[in-house]
Design a protein around this motif. Structure first.
Motif, PDB file in Angstrom:
ATOM      1  N   HIS A 241      -5.825  -8.593  14.748  1.00 61.96           N
ATOM      2  CA  HIS A 241      -6.350  -7.242  14.921  1.00 61.96           C
ATOM      3  C   HIS A 241      -5.270  -6.169  15.060  1.00 61.96           C
ATOM      4  O   HIS A 241      -5.582  -4.975  14.958  1.00 61.96           O
ATOM      5  CB  HIS A 241      -7.301  -7.191  16.125  1.00 61.96           C
ATOM      6  N   THR A 242      -4.030  -6.557  15.260  1.00 62.73           N
ATOM      7  CA  THR A 242      -2.954  -5.560  15.344  1.00 62.73           C
ATOM      8  C   THR A 242      -2.264  -5.331  13.995  1.00 62.73           C
ATOM      9  O   THR A 242      -1.251  -4.623  13.932  1.00 62.73           O
ATOM     10  CB  THR A 242      -1.897  -5.984  16.379  1.00 62.73           C
ATOM     11  N   SER A 243      -2.813  -5.880  12.936  1.00 63.30           N
ATOM     12  CA  SER A 243      -2.173  -5.759  11.613  1.00 63.30           C
ATOM     13  C   SER A 243      -2.039  -4.301  11.191  1.00 63.30           C
ATOM     14  O   SER A 243      -2.971  -3.502  11.340  1.00 63.30           O
ATOM     15  CB  SER A 243      -2.987  -6.521  10.568  1.00 63.30           C
ATOM     16  N   ASP A 244      -0.871  -3.992  10.643  1.00 63.22           N
ATOM     17  CA  ASP A 244      -0.593  -2.659  10.105  1.00 63.22           C
ATOM     18  C   ASP A 244       0.400  -2.844   8.967  1.00 63.22           C
ATOM     19  O   ASP A 244       1.379  -3.571   9.102  1.00 63.22           O
ATOM     20  CB  ASP A 244      -0.015  -1.744  11.186  1.00 63.22           C
ATOM     21  N   VAL A 245       0.141  -2.189   7.843  1.00 65.35           N
ATOM     22  CA  VAL A 245       0.927  -2.446   6.641  1.00 65.35           C
ATOM     23  C   VAL A 245       2.214  -1.640   6.582  1.00 65.35           C
ATOM     24  O   VAL A 245       3.085  -1.915   5.749  1.00 65.35           O
ATOM     25  CB  VAL A 245       0.074  -2.157   5.383  1.00 65.35           C
ATOM     26  N   THR A 246       2.383  -0.661   7.446  1.00 58.38           N
ATOM     27  CA  THR A 246       3.439   0.337   7.278  1.00 58.38           C
ATOM     28  C   THR A 246       4.837  -0.269   7.130  1.00 58.38           C
ATOM     29  O   THR A 246       5.573   0.050   6.185  1.00 58.38           O
ATOM     30  CB  THR A 246       3.429   1.316   8.462  1.00 58.38           C
ATOM     31  N   GLU A 247       5.217  -1.139   8.040  1.00 57.44           N
ATOM     32  CA  GLU A 247       6.575  -1.698   8.001  1.00 57.44           C
ATOM     33  C   GLU A 247       6.801  -2.538   6.752  1.00 57.44           C
ATOM     34  O   GLU A 247       7.845  -2.399   6.081  1.00 57.44           O
ATOM     35  CB  GLU A 247       6.824  -2.545   9.248  1.00 57.44           C
ATOM     36  N   ASP A 248       5.875  -3.399   6.415  1.00 54.24           N
ATOM     37  CA  ASP A 248       6.046  -4.246   5.231  1.00 54.24           C
ATOM     38  C   ASP A 248       6.013  -3.423   3.952  1.00 54.24           C
ATOM     39  O   ASP A 248       6.794  -3.667   3.029  1.00 54.24           O
ATOM     40  CB  ASP A 248       4.951  -5.319   5.185  1.00 54.24           C
ATOM     41  N   LEU A 249       5.116  -2.445   3.888  1.00 54.02           N
ATOM     42  CA  LEU A 249       5.028  -1.619   2.682  1.00 54.02           C
ATOM     43  C   LEU A 249       6.306  -0.826   2.466  1.00 54.02           C
ATOM     44  O   LEU A 249       6.726  -0.590   1.328  1.00 54.02           O
ATOM     45  CB  LEU A 249       3.824  -0.683   2.785  1.00 54.02           C
ATOM     46  N   SER A 250       6.946  -0.430   3.556  1.00 52.38           N
ATOM     47  CA  SER A 250       8.194   0.330   3.450  1.00 52.38           C
ATOM     48  C   SER A 250       9.312  -0.475   2.793  1.00 52.38           C
ATOM     49  O   SER A 250      10.281   0.098   2.288  1.00 52.38           O
ATOM     50  CB  SER A 250       8.641   0.791   4.839  1.00 52.38           C
ATOM     51  N   ALA A 251       9.178  -1.808   2.818  1.00 48.69           N
ATOM     52  CA  ALA A 251      10.203  -2.671   2.233  1.00 48.69           C
ATOM     53  C   ALA A 251       9.898  -3.059   0.789  1.00 48.69           C
ATOM     54  O   ALA A 251      10.711  -3.738   0.145  1.00 48.69           O
ATOM     55  CB  ALA A 251      10.350  -3.939   3.075  1.00 48.69           C
ATOM     56  N   VAL A 252       8.753  -2.639   0.262  1.00 51.64           N
ATOM     57  CA  VAL A 252       8.370  -2.991  -1.111  1.00 51.64           C
ATOM     58  C   VAL A 252       9.138  -2.111  -2.091  1.00 51.64           C
ATOM     59  O   VAL A 252       9.161  -0.886  -1.959  1.00 51.64           O
ATOM     60  CB  VAL A 252       6.847  -2.840  -1.304  1.00 51.64           C
ATOM     61  N   ARG A 253       9.775  -2.752  -3.080  1.00 49.75           N
ATOM     62  CA  ARG A 253      10.592  -2.023  -4.051  1.00 49.75           C
ATOM     63  C   ARG A 253      10.068  -2.142  -5.485  1.00 49.75           C
ATOM     64  O   ARG A 253      10.685  -1.635  -6.409  1.00 49.75           O
ATOM     65  CB  ARG A 253      12.035  -2.555  -4.006  1.00 49.75           C
ATOM     66  N   VAL A 254       8.941  -2.803  -5.664  1.00 44.85           N
ATOM     67  CA  VAL A 254       8.427  -3.063  -7.008  1.00 44.85           C
ATOM     68  C   VAL A 254       7.304  -2.088  -7.335  1.00 44.85           C
ATOM     69  O   VAL A 254       6.756  -1.424  -6.450  1.00 44.85           O
ATOM     70  CB  VAL A 254       7.917  -4.519  -7.113  1.00 44.85           C
ATOM     71  N   PRO A 255       6.932  -1.970  -8.620  1.00 39.89           N
ATOM     72  CA  PRO A 255       5.824  -1.088  -8.989  1.00 39.89           C
ATOM     73  C   PRO A 255       4.517  -1.516  -8.316  1.00 39.89           C
ATOM     74  O   PRO A 255       4.223  -2.704  -8.186  1.00 39.89           O
ATOM     75  CB  PRO A 255       5.730  -1.248 -10.510  1.00 39.89           C
ATOM     76  N   VAL A 256       3.738  -0.519  -7.904  1.00 36.72           N
ATOM     77  CA  VAL A 256       2.469  -0.760  -7.222  1.00 36.72           C
ATOM     78  C   VAL A 256       1.372   0.055  -7.903  1.00 36.72           C
ATOM     79  O   VAL A 256       1.530   1.256  -8.132  1.00 36.72           O
ATOM     80  CB  VAL A 256       2.548  -0.370  -5.735  1.00 36.72           C
ATOM     81  N   LEU A 257       0.277  -0.623  -8.240  1.00 32.59           N
ATOM     82  CA  LEU A 257      -0.925   0.063  -8.715  1.00 32.59           C
ATOM     83  C   LEU A 257      -1.945   0.027  -7.584  1.00 32.59           C
ATOM     84  O   LEU A 257      -2.367  -1.042  -7.148  1.00 32.59           O
ATOM     85  CB  LEU A 257      -1.488  -0.633  -9.957  1.00 32.59           C
ATOM     86  N   LEU A 258      -2.324   1.197  -7.101  1.00 31.43           N
ATOM     87  CA  LEU A 258      -3.284   1.330  -6.012  1.00 31.43           C
ATOM     88  C   LEU A 258      -4.606   1.808  -6.599  1.00 31.43           C
ATOM     89  O   LEU A 258      -4.664   2.866  -7.236  1.00 31.43           O
ATOM     90  CB  LEU A 258      -2.770   2.319  -4.972  1.00 31.43           C
ATOM     91  N   ILE A 259      -5.678   1.031  -6.381  1.00 33.51           N
ATOM     92  CA  ILE A 259      -6.996   1.354  -6.927  1.00 33.51           C
ATOM     93  C   ILE A 259      -7.954   1.569  -5.769  1.00 33.51           C
ATOM     94  O   ILE A 259      -8.079   0.721  -4.878  1.00 33.51           O
ATOM     95  CB  ILE A 259      -7.505   0.226  -7.847  1.00 33.51           C
ATOM     96  N   LEU A 260      -8.656   2.705  -5.791  1.00 31.44           N
ATOM     97  CA  LEU A 260      -9.497   3.098  -4.657  1.00 31.44           C
ATOM     98  C   LEU A 260     -10.868   3.568  -5.126  1.00 31.44           C
ATOM     99  O   LEU A 260     -11.007   4.134  -6.219  1.00 31.44           O
ATOM    100  CB  LEU A 260      -8.824   4.225  -3.876  1.00 31.44           C
ATOM    101  N   GLY A 261     -11.863   3.334  -4.281  1.00 30.77           N
ATOM    102  CA  GLY A 261     -13.214   3.804  -4.551  1.00 30.77           C
ATOM    103  C   GLY A 261     -13.571   4.988  -3.676  1.00 30.77           C
ATOM    104  O   GLY A 261     -13.288   4.997  -2.477  1.00 30.77           O
ATOM    105  N   GLY A 262     -14.203   5.982  -4.269  1.00 27.92           N
ATOM    106  CA  GLY A 262     -14.563   7.183  -3.529  1.00 27.92           C
ATOM    107  C   GLY A 262     -15.763   7.008  -2.626  1.00 27.92           C
ATOM    108  O   GLY A 262     -16.020   7.844  -1.752  1.00 27.92           O
ATOM    109  N   ARG A 263     -16.534   5.923  -2.804  1.00 26.01           N
ATOM    110  CA  ARG A 263     -17.708   5.659  -1.969  1.00 26.01           C
ATOM    111  C   ARG A 263     -17.499   4.414  -1.112  1.00 26.01           C
ATOM    112  O   ARG A 263     -18.454   3.717  -0.777  1.00 26.01           O
ATOM    113  CB  ARG A 263     -18.948   5.485  -2.857  1.00 26.01           C
TER     114      ARG A 263
END
Length: 339
Positions: A241-263
């Motif tokens: 329950h304490t998971s947070d992506v911020t630190e790990d995402l900050s270390a990512v150096r590869v291309p990222v495709l982010l797909i999101l839904g508006g609903r």
């Protein structure tokens, strides 16, 4: 006699229509893939997987490793993944997925895992895949939805073999995501202010128990509401329950495709996009695709909210379940990797 011939003609017409419909359903559920069941070794326990390769072409192909979201998912996600696998195959990529531990008779229990355990499992699967004939070890990436958003950045941080990430409807912070989901669900079903206040109070009591490390049995004995929970699920939540992506995402150096839904009522898409844009600032590293009318599964809300329509499409035209452009944007993204 004329009436008899009319009846026979009508019956024949119905039979022809049923055969045609059946043939169409079979055609729509056939994919341009070569699937094989595999045993993925090298991690804590063997994984029962599916490796789906393109049917044509020559030479080694890239690989997309699929990382599940929450729940007891099997390797194909009850066939939901196959349209994505086919899109990857058209771009010259194989796809690898597996039954979660404990699903379909696989060893282990997915509820015993932390997000770090899941990342370790993913890295082990990549290591196994690199040894397989016909797989190009220089073109391996990750696809994942929802809860996988906390797993993939860890795996990409650990493994230099990860060359790209496709993140579908990921959240940033576990607790914030849970509160957003609670309020969005209440709003969607037009809960009264009293119902909303009571639901928030129940949620706060549960979160306090998780933060203080109480067990399922202790919380239940103290009068806590454990509706929909099991001891295993409680421990899974307590562990993660304490998971947070911020630190790990900050270390990512590869291309990222982010797909999101508006609903999306599960994840706050605006919050997720803002965090990804703030963290992934290298020019060209981040691509964002928004589907304004889509839900958490990137399915149009009008389809997902209709059991009749969603069931019909899942059977008769599974590729059409998804928001327009969803499959193509993933295919284009992976096709551009390594050019």
């Amino acid at each position: 006699m004329r009436r008899r011939w009319w009846l026979w003609g009508s019956l024949l017409t119905v039979v022809v229509l049923l055969l045609g419909a059946g043939g169409w359903v079979v055609y729509q559920n056939e994919y341009d893939l070569k699937e094989e069941r595999v045993t993925i070794t090298g991690g804590r326990q063997p994984l029962n997987g599916v490796l789906a390769r393109p049917t044509g072409g020559h030479g080694p192909v890239g690989l997309v490793v699929f990382v599940h979201g929450d729940g007891a998912q099997n390797a194909t996600h009850d066939t939901f993944y196959r349209p994505m696998w086919e899109a990857m195959a058209k771009a010259g990529y194989a796809s690898l997925s597996w039954d979660k531990p404990g699903v379909n008779g696989a060893p282990g229990n997915w509820l015993d895992q932390s997000m770090q355990d899941r990342a370790d499992e993913t890295v082990a699967a990549i290591g196994w895949a690199k040894t397989q004939p016909g797989i190009d070890p220089t073109r391996i990436g990750l696809w994942g939805a929802s809860q996988a958003g906390w797993v993939m950045p860890k795996a990409a941080r650990q493994s230099a073999d990860v060359k790209f990430v496709i993140a579908v409807a990921p959240a940033v912070n576990w607790l914030q995501q849970g509160r957003y989901n609670l309020l969005a669900e209440l709003k969607k079903r037009h809960a009264t202010p009293a119902e909303t206040e009571a639901a928030i109070a129940r949620s706060d009591r549960t979160l306090d128990a998780l933060r203080t490390g109480r067990t399922f049995e202790q919380y239940q004995a103290a009068g806590g509401d454990v509706t929909g929970l099991t001891p295993d699920r409680w421990e899974f939540n307590r562990r993660n329950h304490t998971s947070d992506v911020t630190e790990d995402l900050s270390a990512v150096r590869v291309p990222v495709l982010l797909i999101l839904g508006g609903r999306d009522v599960n994840v706050d898409s605006d919050d997720t996009e803002a965090h990804y844009r703030r963290i992934l600032t290298t020019p060209g590293q981040l691509q964002v695709k928004r589907h304004p009318d889509a839900t958490h599964n990137i399915v149009p809300e009008a389809i997902e909210d209709s059991e009749l329509r969603s069931t019909f499409l899942a059977i008769a035209a599974p590729r059409s379940l998804f928001s327009p452009g969803y499959l193509d944007e993933q295919r284009h993204f992976v096709a551009a990797i390594g050019r």
